[in-house]
Design a protein around this motif. Structure first.
Motif, PDB file in Angstrom:
ATOM      1  N   ARG A 197       0.832  -1.210   0.000  1.00 37.22           N
ATOM      2  CA  ARG A 197       0.000   0.000   0.000  1.00 37.22           C
ATOM      3  C   ARG A 197       0.863   1.255   0.000  1.00 37.22           C
ATOM      4  N   GLU A 198       1.929   1.229   0.802  1.00 35.10           N
ATOM      5  CA  GLU A 198       2.828   2.391   0.826  1.00 35.10           C
ATOM      6  C   GLU A 198       3.486   2.592  -0.537  1.00 35.10           C
ATOM      7  N   ASP A 247       0.826   3.956  -2.898  1.00 34.86           N
ATOM      8  CA  ASP A 247       0.485   5.351  -2.599  1.00 34.86           C
ATOM      9  C   ASP A 247       1.528   6.311  -3.148  1.00 34.86           C
ATOM     10  N   ALA A 287       1.114   6.317  -6.941  1.00 39.76           N
ATOM     11  CA  ALA A 287      -0.117   7.019  -7.306  1.00 39.76           C
ATOM     12  C   ALA A 287       0.045   8.535  -7.155  1.00 39.76           C
ATOM     13  N   ARG A 288       0.677   8.948  -6.074  1.00 35.32           N
ATOM     14  CA  ARG A 288       0.887  10.385  -5.851  1.00 35.32           C
ATOM     15  C   ARG A 288       1.655  11.004  -7.013  1.00 35.32           C
ATOM     16  N   GLU A 334      -5.303   8.202  -7.033  1.00 34.95           N
ATOM     17  CA  GLU A 334      -5.516   7.609  -5.721  1.00 34.95           C
ATOM     18  C   GLU A 334      -5.327   6.103  -5.853  1.00 34.95           C
ATOM     19  N   ALA A 335      -4.517   5.518  -5.015  1.00 35.75           N
ATOM     20  CA  ALA A 335      -4.324   4.065  -5.039  1.00 35.75           C
ATOM     21  C   ALA A 335      -5.501   3.383  -4.356  1.00 35.75           C
ATOM     22  N   THR A 336      -5.841   2.199  -4.841  1.00 35.84           N
ATOM     23  CA  THR A 336      -6.858   1.365  -4.206  1.00 35.84           C
ATOM     24  C   THR A 336      -6.207   0.035  -3.844  1.00 35.84           C
ATOM     25  N   THR A 337      -6.881  -0.725  -2.989  1.00 28.71           N
ATOM     26  CA  THR A 337      -6.372  -2.045  -2.635  1.00 28.71           C
ATOM     27  C   THR A 337      -7.328  -3.114  -3.128  1.00 28.71           C
TER      28      THR A 337
END
Length: 127
Positions: free
Chosen positions: A54-55, A58, A61-62, A67-70
Protein backbone atom coordinates in the motif's frame (compact mmCIF):
# COMPACT_ATOMS: atom_id res chain seq x y z
CA UNK A 1 -5.45 -4.04 -20.59
CA UNK A 2 -1.90 -2.82 -20.21
CA UNK A 3 -0.40 -3.61 -16.79
CA UNK A 4 2.78 -2.60 -15.04
CA UNK A 5 3.25 -5.32 -12.43
CA UNK A 6 5.35 -4.01 -9.54
CA UNK A 7 6.87 -5.75 -6.58
CA UNK A 8 6.59 -3.59 -3.47
CA UNK A 9 9.68 -1.58 -2.56
CA UNK A 10 12.14 -2.58 0.16
CA UNK A 11 10.45 -3.21 3.50
CA UNK A 12 11.82 -3.44 7.01
CA UNK A 13 11.98 -6.83 8.67
CA UNK A 14 9.57 -7.55 11.46
CA UNK A 15 6.33 -9.04 12.63
CA UNK A 16 3.54 -9.16 11.93
CA UNK A 17 4.42 -9.54 8.27
CA UNK A 18 1.36 -7.70 6.97
CA UNK A 19 2.35 -4.55 8.90
CA UNK A 20 5.96 -4.24 7.68
CA UNK A 21 6.64 -0.67 6.52
CA UNK A 22 8.89 0.54 3.73
CA UNK A 23 12.44 1.46 4.64
CA UNK A 24 13.67 4.98 3.80
CA UNK A 25 15.44 3.48 0.76
CA UNK A 26 12.20 1.70 -0.17
CA UNK A 27 10.26 4.98 -0.03
CA UNK A 28 12.88 6.64 -2.24
CA UNK A 29 12.71 3.76 -4.74
CA UNK A 30 8.90 3.87 -4.83
CA UNK A 31 8.93 7.64 -5.43
CA UNK A 32 11.46 7.25 -8.24
CA UNK A 33 9.42 4.44 -9.81
CA UNK A 34 6.32 6.61 -9.55
CA UNK A 35 8.06 9.39 -11.46
CA UNK A 36 9.03 6.93 -14.22
CA UNK A 37 5.54 5.43 -14.40
CA UNK A 38 3.89 8.87 -14.47
CA UNK A 39 5.33 9.24 -17.97
CA UNK A 40 3.08 6.41 -19.25
CA UNK A 41 0.00 8.03 -17.66
CA UNK A 42 -1.57 5.10 -15.82
CA UNK A 43 -5.32 5.23 -15.30
CA UNK A 44 -5.25 3.31 -12.01
CA UNK A 45 -2.92 2.10 -9.26
CA UNK A 46 -4.03 -0.93 -7.26
CA UNK A 47 -2.17 -2.86 -4.58
CA UNK A 48 -2.15 -5.76 -2.23
CA UNK A 49 -3.67 -4.87 1.16
CA UNK A 50 -0.36 -5.47 2.99
CA UNK A 51 1.14 -2.24 4.33
CA UNK A 52 4.40 -2.30 2.35
CA UNK A 53 2.49 -2.73 -0.93
CA UNK A 54 0.00 0.00 0.00
CA UNK A 55 2.83 2.39 0.83
CA UNK A 56 4.52 1.60 -2.49
CA UNK A 57 1.26 2.08 -4.39
CA UNK A 58 0.49 5.35 -2.60
CA UNK A 59 3.86 6.83 -3.54
CA UNK A 60 3.45 5.73 -7.16
CA UNK A 61 -0.12 7.02 -7.31
CA UNK A 62 0.89 10.38 -5.85
CA UNK A 63 3.47 10.84 -8.63
CA UNK A 64 0.76 9.97 -11.19
CA UNK A 65 -1.89 12.26 -9.64
CA UNK A 66 -4.06 9.24 -8.82
CA UNK A 67 -5.52 7.61 -5.72
CA UNK A 68 -4.32 4.07 -5.04
CA UNK A 69 -6.86 1.36 -4.21
CA UNK A 70 -6.37 -2.05 -2.64
CA UNK A 71 -7.57 -5.44 -3.77
CA UNK A 72 -7.28 -8.71 -1.86
CA UNK A 73 -6.61 -10.44 -5.21
CA UNK A 74 -3.07 -9.01 -5.06
CA UNK A 75 -2.30 -10.30 -1.55
CA UNK A 76 0.39 -12.98 -1.25
CA UNK A 77 -0.67 -15.94 -3.36
CA UNK A 78 -1.81 -13.80 -6.32
CA UNK A 79 -1.95 -15.48 -9.72
CA UNK A 80 -2.34 -14.44 -13.33
CA UNK A 81 -6.07 -15.11 -12.96
CA UNK A 82 -6.45 -12.91 -9.89
CA UNK A 83 -4.42 -10.18 -11.62
CA UNK A 84 -6.87 -10.32 -14.54
CA UNK A 85 -9.80 -10.13 -12.11
CA UNK A 86 -8.23 -7.08 -10.48
CA UNK A 87 -7.34 -5.14 -13.63
CA UNK A 88 -10.32 -5.99 -15.81
CA UNK A 89 -10.23 -6.04 -19.58
CA UNK A 90 -10.51 -2.37 -20.53
CA UNK A 91 -8.14 -0.18 -22.52
CA UNK A 92 -6.47 1.57 -19.59
CA UNK A 93 -3.02 1.32 -18.07
CA UNK A 94 -2.95 -0.16 -14.57
CA UNK A 95 -0.09 -0.30 -12.09
CA UNK A 96 -0.57 -3.38 -9.89
CA UNK A 97 1.60 -3.72 -6.77
CA UNK A 98 2.14 -7.18 -5.32
CA UNK A 99 4.68 -9.54 -3.81
CA UNK A 100 7.32 -12.15 -4.58
CA UNK A 101 7.33 -14.90 -5.68
CA UNK A 102 3.90 -14.04 -7.11
CA UNK A 103 5.16 -11.37 -9.51
CA UNK A 104 7.74 -13.69 -11.10
CA UNK A 105 5.23 -16.54 -11.32
CA UNK A 106 2.61 -14.31 -12.96
CA UNK A 107 5.07 -13.08 -15.60
CA UNK A 108 6.24 -16.64 -16.26
CA UNK A 109 2.66 -17.87 -16.67
CA UNK A 110 1.63 -15.02 -18.98
CA UNK A 111 4.77 -14.68 -21.09
CA UNK A 112 6.93 -17.75 -20.61
CA UNK A 113 9.74 -15.43 -19.45
CA UNK A 114 11.61 -15.93 -16.19
CA UNK A 115 11.95 -12.51 -14.61
CA UNK A 116 13.69 -11.53 -11.39
CA UNK A 117 11.78 -9.02 -9.27
CA UNK A 118 13.98 -7.06 -6.88
CA UNK A 119 12.17 -4.72 -4.52
CA UNK A 120 10.45 -2.02 -6.64
CA UNK A 121 11.00 -4.19 -9.73
CA UNK A 122 8.52 -3.84 -12.57
CA UNK A 123 7.37 -5.82 -15.62
CA UNK A 124 5.16 -4.56 -18.43
CA UNK A 125 2.34 -6.90 -19.52
CA UNK A 126 -0.54 -6.88 -21.99
CA UNK A 127 -3.50 -8.85 -20.70
Amino acid sequence: MHVFLVRHAEAAVGEPDELRRLTPAGRDAARALGERLAEVRPTAVVSSPLLRARETADLIARACNLEATTDDNLAPGATAETLRETTGDGDGIVVAVGHQPDCSEIVLELTGREVSFPPAGVAELDL
